[in-house]
Design a protein around this motif. Structure first.
Motif, short mmCIF file in Angstrom:
data_model
loop_
_atom_site.label_atom_id
_atom_site.label_comp_id
_atom_site.label_asym_id
_atom_site.label_seq_id
_atom_site.Cartn_x
_atom_site.Cartn_y
_atom_site.Cartn_z
N ILE A 29 2.74 6.27 -5.74
CA ILE A 29 2.33 6.49 -7.13
C ILE A 29 1.31 7.62 -7.19
CG2 ILE A 29 1.15 5.48 -9.11
CD1 ILE A 29 2.37 2.75 -8.14
N ASP A 30 0.34 7.59 -6.26
CA ASP A 30 -0.66 8.67 -6.20
C ASP A 30 0.01 10.01 -5.91
OD1 ASP A 30 -2.66 6.82 -6.67
OD2 ASP A 30 -3.18 6.60 -4.55
N ASP A 71 0.82 -1.21 0.00
CA ASP A 71 0.00 0.00 0.00
C ASP A 71 0.86 1.26 0.00
OD1 ASP A 71 0.88 -0.73 2.56
OD2 ASP A 71 -0.70 0.40 3.54
N ALA A 79 1.80 2.04 -3.55
CA ALA A 79 0.61 2.52 -4.25
C ALA A 79 0.34 3.99 -3.90
CB ALA A 79 -0.60 1.66 -3.89
N GLU A 85 1.76 11.35 -8.99
CA GLU A 85 0.80 11.85 -9.96
C GLU A 85 0.29 13.23 -9.54
OE1 GLU A 85 -2.59 9.79 -12.51
OE2 GLU A 85 -3.12 9.89 -10.39
N ALA A 95 -1.25 -3.87 -8.33
CA ALA A 95 -2.50 -4.63 -8.20
C ALA A 95 -2.30 -6.10 -8.53
CB ALA A 95 -3.56 -4.02 -9.12
N LEU A 135 2.97 5.60 -14.80
CA LEU A 135 2.24 5.51 -13.54
C LEU A 135 1.10 4.49 -13.64
CD1 LEU A 135 2.14 9.30 -12.59
CD2 LEU A 135 3.56 7.51 -11.57
N ARG A 173 0.68 1.14 -11.32
CA ARG A 173 -0.53 0.78 -10.57
C ARG A 173 -0.96 -0.64 -10.88
NH1 ARG A 173 -2.17 6.21 -11.48
NH2 ARG A 173 -2.34 7.34 -9.51
N THR A 174 -0.94 -0.98 -12.15
CA THR A 174 -1.34 -2.33 -12.55
C THR A 174 -0.38 -3.37 -11.95
OG1 THR A 174 -2.31 -1.52 -14.61
CG2 THR A 174 -1.72 -3.85 -14.52
#
Length: 269
Positions: free
Chosen positions: A214-215, A208, A211, A218, A254, A246, A250-251
């Motif tokens: 990454i946010d 997490d 993740a 962005e 996930a 980015l 994310r992929t």
């Protein structure tokens, strides 16, 4: 995947890492704390290590000193930060002086594969989001073990990947994503430390955190585009390519291909 970059490329890799993380680019995209989870995860790592006042701590690849200053201020540790970038060392030293911590947090230029630290001289080694960038990982692991006293502890957080499933978009971007290029699965990090004479005591996933980073990147890219576009381009930000990178990141998170982990170990007596 081999644990060692070919000699012809090792010096170049180190130079690139020092130049990237000593520049303003990473600070522009990531802020003061360069690693996923930030100082919150640093504090979790300190808790896992049962860090105590007065212990001698070595922060390997200490960057601009954010984690080292927290360990010195909040845990009473005597921290030495080692970083390959002269610019980072200068900035960290200035931050320690400004915070009134110059007596407990000191910084020096040094290579993780040849640490400028005496054998068996520290109680705790901390290495955050950096081991993945070291070209010769077995040598770096041996150095981390060498400087620890018998019974000393190591705490590490780092990017993890499944190399053969990593999308091509994540193999060439500068700054933070460069860490992905030679990152390894968590069990390989553990094996490298075990081979250096350390006993792994705990591992936990923090996917997490990457993740969230990454946010964060962005969001910062949007602000930078509006307020400092020319400067960012001069530093190497590719605004046209960033969205695809980015999205791929994310992929990968996930799908369990890209992640982040915390690991602790102890030096055998």
């Amino acid at each position: 995947m081999n644990s060692k970059i070919e000699p012809a490329n090792a010096a170049h890799a180190k130079t690139c890492c020092a130049a990237t993380y000593g520049s303003d680019l990473v600070a522009l995209l990531l802020g003061d704390s360069y690693h996923p989870g930030g100082l919150t995860l640093t504090r979790q790592l300190a808790a896992r290590l049962d860090l105590r006042a007065g212990e001698r701590v070595l922060d390997v690849a200490s960057g601009r000193g954010a984690s080292a200053l927290v360990l010195a201020a909040e845990y009473g540790s005597a921290v030495t930060g080692v970083d390959l970038s002269e610019a980072n060392v200068a900035l960290a030293t200035g931050a320690a002086q400004s915070a009134g911590l110059a007596d407990r947090a000191r910084f020096r230029v040094g290579d993780a594969e040849l640490l400028p630290v005496d054998t068996r001289s520290v109680d705790v080694v901390v290495c955050e989001c950096a081991f993945c960038t070291f070209p010769d990982k077995p040598t770096a692991a041996a150095e981390l073990a060498r400087v620890l006293r018998p019974g000393g502890r190591l705490g590490m957080t780092d990017v993890t990947v499944t190399p053969d499933r990593l999308p091509p978009e994540l193999t060439g971007m500068g700054a933070w994503i460069a860490c992905v290029a030679d990152a390894r699965p968590l069990d390989e990090y553990a094996a490298l430390l075990t081979g250096a004479g350390l006993t792994v005591t705990h591992t936990e996933r923090h996917d997490d955190a990457i993740a969230a980073m990454i946010d964060q990147i962005e969001a910062r890219l949007t602000v930078v585009w509006m307020t400092a576009r020319a400067r960012a381009k001069a530093l190497g930000v590719d605004f046209a390519r960033a969205p695809a990178v980015l999205a791929a990141a994310r992929t990968a998170v996930a799908d369990g291909v890209l992640g982040y982990a915390l690991l602790t170990a102890v030096k055998r007596r």
